[in-house]
Design an enzyme around this catalytic site. Structure first.
Site, mmCIF file in Angstrom:
data_model
loop_
_atom_site.group_PDB
_atom_site.id
_atom_site.type_symbol
_atom_site.label_atom_id
_atom_site.label_comp_id
_atom_site.label_asym_id
_atom_site.label_seq_id
_atom_site.Cartn_x
_atom_site.Cartn_y
_atom_site.Cartn_z
ATOM 1 C CB SER A 1 -4.655 20.911 21.287
ATOM 2 O OG SER A 1 -4.312 22.266 21.969
ATOM 3 C CG LEU B 1 -9.714 19.128 22.912
ATOM 4 C CD1 LEU B 1 -9.064 18.946 23.321
ATOM 5 C CD2 LEU B 1 -11.088 18.068 23.042
ATOM 6 C CG HIS B 2 -8.988 25.144 22.967
ATOM 7 N ND1 HIS B 2 -7.699 23.973 22.574
ATOM 8 C CD2 HIS B 2 -8.462 25.526 23.631
ATOM 9 C CE1 HIS B 2 -6.795 24.059 23.674
ATOM 10 N NE2 HIS B 2 -7.678 25.071 24.499
ATOM 11 N N GLY B 3 -12.115 24.252 19.424
ATOM 12 C CA GLY B 3 -12.627 25.309 17.812
ATOM 13 C C GLY B 3 -12.540 25.262 16.704
ATOM 14 C CG LEU C 1 -6.697 27.794 19.473
ATOM 15 C CD1 LEU C 1 -5.851 29.590 20.637
ATOM 16 C CD2 LEU C 1 -8.019 27.522 20.733
#
Length: 539
Positions: A398, A401-403, A408
């Site tokens: 996850s 996928l968000h960088g 995050l």
């Protein structure tokens, strides 16, 4: 979003523009809408930026400046009206375009040959889906649209080659391609540009990786055709906001007889759209008006975290509205020989996030399509390594996928560890006290259900309440309430990181993350560590 005083011009407007843009560009778990609103925020202008500042502006705050709650009239005139206007300007055209696409499907799709235009090929639906999606991307992201198109092109050739020459490795090949493409974009693009475009790139990655794994598992027997892949990858209803839908679910858009344009379809799409605008208004205007600056630091943390969550609900409800408006998200139900179509697509369940039974509920209901994707293509694929490694791999996936973003990643890994600790602790306590206090509700057995207090496992993962319904109800309810409060506490701590400081558009550094947690004395991590130590003592 921190309130500032007064007016609407000059440097104050510039600051408020940054605040509003940062809020709408929050790094949420949803999908691509953060990128959309980041691009859209450029058009909000100085007048719209007055939004957040009018929530508070006369009581002495903690930093020594005056803070007061403005009147509802001022809030409406200076925040609600402006945000509502600009929100409609940037989302309503997309919503209408999705409805027009549904009209095209209704005209050309299967099941209405007697009224449809029979000489038009079915491929016109897929071509129109992709072309309209690219028009939206270009309108919002200009030249960065070429990056999304390039990833889609590379992904399709990778799928063709891997399916032909690499037996049962198509999913892994598309996953590696997506990861490498994202890393290259993040390294070579300016930080603010990457923050804008990463949303659509993530949605596209979810789609192409799911095709790869579905081919490996023979859920798809053939590689999708060029037109079908083009329409799916750049579908007008999901290209920007998401949500992720499987390729086979996308293909149902041509089944018009089972998914007609009726009042239920239109009402469901409008309902989701209204809820999205309501979430945006609460996140931008009302959260700061209810809890003003100068309040207790944990109230401020709760406010900022909740503001972030409602910006996420805006994303989710908008994605619901656009997907349903374009014809995606219907299910067929059969009862007593009759069949019925229900437009039942749900991207999130805010009530289960705001008042969660456990952090497992937060993880599940935060983004239901994303949760299903991670469970199906990551967690289940790595479960043979053990449950805890599978959980960690899921949260790592996850994060990727968000960088590659420290903030995050820290939040996602923290909530993954927190969820595991809570799961094993509550499982052990439920076994000791024979109470239904596990992370998941007990299933009913012998009329007990959640009305009962006992705990038992049927061996399949579904937990059953076996005791008398009236026994130990108070203890069960109190225990579950305490765990709900604990989950809200953790969410306030973790969500505090997603503030509206000017650096949000470039992405947050690890110094920002640690400084925010230091303001709250790292209390959430300490509580999680103490919970795990307690579990080890009673295991």
């Amino acid at each position: 979003m921190s309130g500032a005083g007064g007016g609407g011009g000059g440097s104050g407007d510039q600051l408020l523009d940054e605040q509003l843009a940062a809020l709408l560009n929050s790094e949420d778990e949803a999908t691509a809408a953060a990128a959309l609103m980041s691009a859209a925020a450029a058009g909000f202008g100085g007048s719209a930026a007055a939004a957040a500042a009018y929530s508070t502006s006369g009581v002495v705050g903690g930093a020594g400046y005056l803070v007061r709650r403005v009147s509802l009239t001022d809030l409406f005139n200076n925040c609600v009206r402006t945000v509502l206007q600009q929100g409609l300007v940037f989302t309503l055209p997309i919503f209408i375009m999705c409805i027009l696409f549904k009209v095209l499907c209704h005209t050309v799709g299967e099941g209405f040959e007697e009224t449809g235009i029979s000489f038009l090929p079915r491929q016109i639906i897929h071509v129109s889906s992709g072309c309209l999606g690219l028009v939206i991307l270009h309108h919002l992201f200009q030249e960065f649209t070429m990056l999304v198109l390039l990833q889609g092109l590379l992904a399709y050739f990778t799928i063709l080659l891997a399916h032909t020459f690499l037996s049962r490795r198509c999913g892994l090949a598309t996953a590696l391609l997506s990861l490498i493409f994202h890393l290259i974009c993040q390294v070579y693009l300016p930080a603010d540009s990457w923050q804008k475009i990463r949303g659509p790139l993530m949605v596209l990655s979810l789609k192409v990786v799911s095709i790869g794994f579905d081919l490996d598992r023979q859920l798809l027997l053939l590689v999708p055709g060029v037109f079908e892949f083009f329409g799916y990858a750049f579908n007008v209803g999901t290209v920007v906001f998401g949500p992720w839908v499987a390729f086979l679910d996308y293909m149902t858009i041509i089944q018009i007889k089972d998914r007609p344009m009726n009042f239920s379809w239109l009402l469901t799409a409008i309902r989701a759209y209204v809820l999205s605008i309501g979430s945006l208004l609460y996140s931008t205007c009302f959260s700061n008006w209810i809890i003003i600056d100068g309040s207790y630091k944990w109230l401020i943390a709760f406010r900022d975290a909740q503001s972030f969550r409602f910006s996420h609900y805006f994303t989710c409800y908008t994605s619901e509205a656009t997907a349903i408006a374009s014809g995606i998200g219907a299910s067929r139900y059969r009862e007593a020989g009759n069949s019925e179509t229900k437009w039942d697509l749900r991207v999130c369940k805010p009530l289960n996030v705001e008042l969660p039974r456990s952090l497992v509920d937060v993880v599940t209901y935060w983004n239901l399509p994303m949760h299903r994707w991670l469970k199906q293509y990551v967690f289940n694929q790595s479960l043979h390594y053990g449950k805890f490694p599978a959980v960690l791999l899921t949260y790592i996936a996850s994060s990727l996928l968000h960088g590659m973003n420290f903030q995050l990643s820290a939040v996602l890994l923290s909530i993954g560890v927190y969820s595991y600790i809570e799961y094993v602790l509550r499982q052990r306590l439920a076994s000791i006290f024979n109470l239904c206090i596990e992370s998941r509700p007990c299933s009913s057995a012998g009329g007990g259900g959640e009305g009962g207090s006992g705990h038992a496992s049927n061996g399949s993962g579904a937990h059953q309440c076996m005791e008398h319904p009236g026994r130990q109800i108070a203890g069960r309810r109190l225990s579950n309430l305490l765990f709900t409060c604990l989950a809200i506490f953790h969410l306030s701590y973790l969500g505090l990181l997603f503030d509206t400081s000017p650096i949000s558009e470039q992405g947050y550094s690890y110094q920002h993350t640690l400084s925010k947690w230091a303001e709250l004395d790292y209390l959430s991590h300490l509580v999680a560590g103490a919970s795990f130590a307690f579990y080890l003592l009673i295991r």
